[in-house]
Design a protein around this motif. Structure first.
Motif, PDB file in Angstrom:
ATOM      1  N   ALA A 226      -9.204   8.944 -26.865  1.00 15.65           N
ATOM      2  CA  ALA A 226      -8.956   7.651 -27.523  1.00 15.65           C
ATOM      3  C   ALA A 226      -7.791   7.603 -27.587  1.00 15.65           C
ATOM      4  CB  ALA A 226      -9.732   8.155 -28.896  1.00 15.65           C
ATOM      5  N   ILE A 227      -6.931   6.621 -27.594  1.00 21.73           N
ATOM      6  CA  ILE A 227      -5.498   6.142 -27.496  1.00 21.73           C
ATOM      7  C   ILE A 227      -5.322   5.063 -28.275  1.00 21.73           C
ATOM      8  CG2 ILE A 227      -5.489   7.643 -25.241  1.00 21.73           C
ATOM      9  CD1 ILE A 227      -4.815   4.592 -23.949  1.00 21.73           C
ATOM     10  N   ARG A 228      -3.945   4.727 -28.365  1.00 24.07           N
ATOM     11  CA  ARG A 228      -3.277   3.509 -28.597  1.00 24.07           C
ATOM     12  C   ARG A 228      -2.432   3.098 -27.491  1.00 24.07           C
ATOM     13  NH1 ARG A 228      -3.982   5.423 -34.056  1.00 24.07           N
ATOM     14  NH2 ARG A 228      -5.370   4.019 -35.017  1.00 24.07           N
ATOM     15  N   ALA A 229      -2.542   1.844 -27.190  1.00 23.75           N
ATOM     16  CA  ALA A 229      -1.487   1.532 -26.232  1.00 23.75           C
ATOM     17  C   ALA A 229      -0.742   0.252 -26.819  1.00 23.75           C
ATOM     18  CB  ALA A 229      -2.689   0.790 -24.906  1.00 23.75           C
ATOM     19  N   ARG A 230       0.378   0.588 -26.472  1.00 23.40           N
ATOM     20  CA  ARG A 230       1.541  -0.725 -26.986  1.00 23.40           C
ATOM     21  C   ARG A 230       1.915  -1.520 -25.690  1.00 23.40           C
ATOM     22  NH1 ARG A 230       4.712   0.509 -31.454  1.00 23.40           N
ATOM     23  NH2 ARG A 230       4.638   2.789 -30.796  1.00 23.40           N
ATOM     24  N   TYR A 231       1.854  -2.803 -25.937  1.00 23.21           N
ATOM     25  CA  TYR A 231       2.086  -3.765 -24.919  1.00 23.21           C
ATOM     26  C   TYR A 231       2.935  -4.732 -25.309  1.00 23.21           C
ATOM     27  CZ  TYR A 231       1.898  -7.207 -21.103  1.00 23.21           C
ATOM     28  OH  TYR A 231       2.275  -8.149 -20.295  1.00 23.21           O
ATOM     29  N   GLY A 237      -6.213  -0.679 -29.975  1.00 24.12           N
ATOM     30  CA  GLY A 237      -6.882   0.484 -29.655  1.00 24.12           C
ATOM     31  C   GLY A 237      -7.462   0.592 -28.197  1.00 24.12           C
ATOM     32  N   ALA A 238      -7.517   1.770 -27.630  1.00 25.08           N
ATOM     33  CA  ALA A 238      -8.006   1.636 -26.351  1.00 25.08           C
ATOM     34  C   ALA A 238      -8.339   3.136 -25.914  1.00 25.08           C
ATOM     35  CB  ALA A 238      -6.357   1.542 -25.593  1.00 25.08           C
ATOM     36  N   MET A 239      -8.950   3.222 -24.597  1.00 25.28           N
ATOM     37  CA  MET A 239      -9.392   4.478 -24.109  1.00 25.28           C
ATOM     38  C   MET A 239      -8.729   4.715 -22.878  1.00 25.28           C
ATOM     39  SD  MET A 239     -13.267   3.530 -23.621  1.00 25.28           S
ATOM     40  CE  MET A 239     -13.877   2.112 -22.861  1.00 25.28           C
ATOM     41  N   GLU A 253      -6.823  12.269  -5.956  1.00 24.51           N
ATOM     42  CA  GLU A 253      -5.544  11.830  -6.401  1.00 24.51           C
ATOM     43  C   GLU A 253      -5.574  11.594  -8.160  1.00 24.51           C
ATOM     44  OE1 GLU A 253      -4.295   7.858  -5.153  1.00 24.51           O
ATOM     45  OE2 GLU A 253      -4.184   9.036  -3.302  1.00 24.51           O
ATOM     46  N   VAL A 254      -4.673  12.159  -8.805  1.00 22.74           N
ATOM     47  CA  VAL A 254      -5.204  11.790 -10.260  1.00 22.74           C
ATOM     48  C   VAL A 254      -4.810  10.401 -10.715  1.00 22.74           C
ATOM     49  CG1 VAL A 254      -4.411  12.417 -12.652  1.00 22.74           C
ATOM     50  CG2 VAL A 254      -4.524  14.120 -10.796  1.00 22.74           C
ATOM     51  N   ARG A 255      -5.736   9.914 -11.393  1.00 16.23           N
ATOM     52  CA  ARG A 255      -5.428   8.600 -11.928  1.00 16.23           C
ATOM     53  C   ARG A 255      -5.402   8.517 -13.171  1.00 16.23           C
ATOM     54  NH1 ARG A 255      -6.398   3.803  -8.203  1.00 16.23           N
ATOM     55  NH2 ARG A 255      -6.292   4.914  -6.059  1.00 16.23           N
ATOM     56  N   ILE A 256      -4.405   7.569 -13.893  1.00 12.63           N
ATOM     57  CA  ILE A 256      -4.277   7.579 -15.130  1.00 12.63           C
ATOM     58  C   ILE A 256      -4.439   6.010 -15.567  1.00 12.63           C
ATOM     59  CG2 ILE A 256      -2.313   7.989 -17.165  1.00 12.63           C
ATOM     60  CD1 ILE A 256      -0.786   9.261 -14.722  1.00 12.63           C
ATOM     61  N   GLU A 257      -5.739   5.827 -16.510  1.00 12.92           N
ATOM     62  CA  GLU A 257      -5.778   4.522 -16.713  1.00 12.92           C
ATOM     63  C   GLU A 257      -6.399   4.282 -17.934  1.00 12.92           C
ATOM     64  OE1 GLU A 257      -9.639   3.403 -14.171  1.00 12.92           O
ATOM     65  OE2 GLU A 257      -8.925   5.135 -12.909  1.00 12.92           O
ATOM     66  N   ALA A 258      -6.044   2.953 -18.468  1.00 11.94           N
ATOM     67  CA  ALA A 258      -6.480   2.716 -19.835  1.00 11.94           C
ATOM     68  C   ALA A 258      -7.139   1.317 -19.790  1.00 11.94           C
ATOM     69  CB  ALA A 258      -5.133   2.684 -20.745  1.00 11.94           C
ATOM     70  N   ASN A 259      -8.184   1.363 -20.666  1.00 10.20           N
ATOM     71  CA  ASN A 259      -9.038   0.307 -20.966  1.00 10.20           C
ATOM     72  C   ASN A 259      -8.729  -0.288 -22.349  1.00 10.20           C
ATOM     73  OD1 ASN A 259     -11.863  -0.815 -22.656  1.00 10.20           O
ATOM     74  ND2 ASN A 259     -11.315  -1.924 -20.628  1.00 10.20           N
ATOM     75  N   LEU A 260      -7.853  -1.315 -22.604  1.00  9.09           N
ATOM     76  CA  LEU A 260      -7.563  -1.973 -23.980  1.00  9.09           C
ATOM     77  C   LEU A 260      -8.646  -2.884 -24.556  1.00  9.09           C
ATOM     78  CD1 LEU A 260      -4.919  -1.071 -22.421  1.00  9.09           C
ATOM     79  CD2 LEU A 260      -3.672  -2.856 -23.603  1.00  9.09           C
ATOM     80  N   PHE A 261      -8.697  -2.643 -25.695  1.00  5.74           N
ATOM     81  CA  PHE A 261      -9.935  -3.273 -26.394  1.00  5.74           C
ATOM     82  C   PHE A 261      -9.197  -4.842 -27.024  1.00  5.74           C
ATOM     83  CE2 PHE A 261     -11.472   0.947 -28.272  1.00  5.74           C
ATOM     84  CZ  PHE A 261     -11.802   1.392 -26.816  1.00  5.74           C
ATOM     85  N   ASP A 262     -10.141  -5.788 -26.828  1.00 14.21           N
ATOM     86  CA  ASP A 262      -9.777  -6.982 -27.433  1.00 14.21           C
ATOM     87  C   ASP A 262      -8.373  -7.493 -26.621  1.00 14.21           C
ATOM     88  OD1 ASP A 262     -11.858  -7.038 -29.319  1.00 14.21           O
ATOM     89  OD2 ASP A 262     -10.557  -5.868 -30.607  1.00 14.21           O
TER      90      ASP A 262
END
Ligand code: FMN
Ligand code: ADP
Length: 310
Positions: A226-231, A237-239, A253-262
């Motif tokens: 569970a994260i927050r993402a600043r854009y 709110g994001a995961m 290969e390690v992937r680092i990926e975020a799905n942002l809500f709304d």
């Protein structure tokens, strides 16, 4: 407020109250020292000056060991200024600098360049070639060069029960809440959004794939967070998934990926900041894409609960 990167072109400071160290993380223990510097500088009508090093000395001294830093330099500078430090000196940590003897370090560097009014230092600070210089040596030189020594005792630093190593370990093990507690802020990373396999959007969860701005920075353990993402200055709110995506690929290969809500914007090429809140689970290999999507629905519910509880 100023940052200096060229130590051959420094202004003369007025009654410099100096402290020296790598300050990786700018954590609770560091803050005990920073506070003393700021308060003491105000008391003697001097200027607070912090000397730090870039790259991290460990990188030059132990090039084969992966480093793993908590705060990239720019972030460290921002946090130090926030803590009230007026001047930050970023010493390019070269072989030449590392080879200064402890005596040269004190006489030519500290005294020669800063003429300190006072030096504030933790009890276990070491410096100079082979780390031979220590606090006793700084105390011996104090009357010779007319500076005052302020030693931050072990109890004060240890009372904070914090060290950069403990924080690094917590992050590596995915214990981001423990790290946040020791840092007195959430752990964060910055990256640029890059292209992935374009599968995310087809399963209802587009994910911004990140390439880290600073490759030396520590990655939290593989798993779902569970994260927050600043854009562009706005927090969402994001995961986040950090992992190999074994359900959809065999690549290691390690992937680092975020799905942002709304959120629904094309942000390829832009910068995104990830603020870690809680690790939810291990990465899993599912038998089908449907099963993965079911789990991601659950991750979203869990994330909303975690973020809502804060
Ligand atoms: C919250 C979340 C949890 C995820 N968990 C897993 C997982 O347990 N196992 C897995 O193989 N992939 C997991 N993924 C990664 C997906 O496989 C990946 O997002 C999907 O393949 C889309 O990738 P793309 O952005 O490259 O198109 C997760 C993704 C998200 C956003
Ligand atoms: N809610 C969202 N969260 C993350 N990315 C989003 C979102 N909405 C749109 N996007 C955009 O979609 C892209 C991710 O879509 P996806 O199909 O997973 O492609 P890729 O595999 O290239 O990451 C992101 O890089 C971003 O530009």
């Amino acid at each position: 407020m100023a940052v200096f990167h060229n130590i051959d072109n420094l202004p003369s400071f007025n009654n410099a109250v100096l402290t020296i160290g790598t300050f990786d993380g700018v954590h609770q223990g560091h803050r005990v020292i920073l506070k003393e510097v700021v308060v003491h500088a105000a008391k003697v009508g001097g200027e607070s000056v912090l000397i730090t090093f870039d790259p991290h000395p460990r990188k030059l001294l132990f090039p084969d060991q992966p480093l793993g830093i908590i705060t990239p330099l720019e972030e460290k500078e921002r946090l130090l200024h926030e803590a009230g430090i007026a001047h930050i000196i970023v010493v390019p940590f070269t072989q030449e600098f590392a080879h200064l003897s402890a005596r040269e370090y004190v006489e030519e560097f500290l005294v020669g360049k800063f003429k300190p009014h006072s030096i504030v230092i933790g009890y276990d600070h070491h410096f100079g070639h082979d780390r031979k210089g220590n606090i006793d040596m700084l105390k011996e030189y104090a009357p010779v060069y007319n500076y005052q020594m302020i030693e931050i005792p072990a109890q004060l630093i240890e009372a904070a029960a914090v060290s950069s190593t403990r924080i690094r370990n917590a992050i590596k093990e995915g214990r981001v809440e423990d790290a946040a507690h020791m840092l007195a802020r959430d752990y964060s990373l910055k990256g640029t959004v890059v292209h992935g396999n374009k599968l995310g959007r087809t399963i209802g969860y587009p994910t911004a794939n990140l390439q880290l701005l600073d490759n030396e920075q520590i990655m939290p353990a593989i798993g779902v967070y569970a994260i927050r993402a600043r854009y562009k200055g706005v927090l969402y709110g994001a995961m986040m998934s950090i992992g190999y995506n074994p359900t959809v690929t065999d690549k290691k290969e390690v992937r680092i990926e975020a799905n942002l809500f709304d959120f629904d914007m094309d942000i390829y090429g832009d910068e995104l900041e990830i603020i870690f809140v809680k690790r939810l689970r291990n990465e899993q290999k599912f038998d089908s894409l449907e099963a993965l999507v079911e789990q991601i629905h659950q991750d979203k519910r869990d994330t909303l609960e975690v973020l809502g509880a804060q």
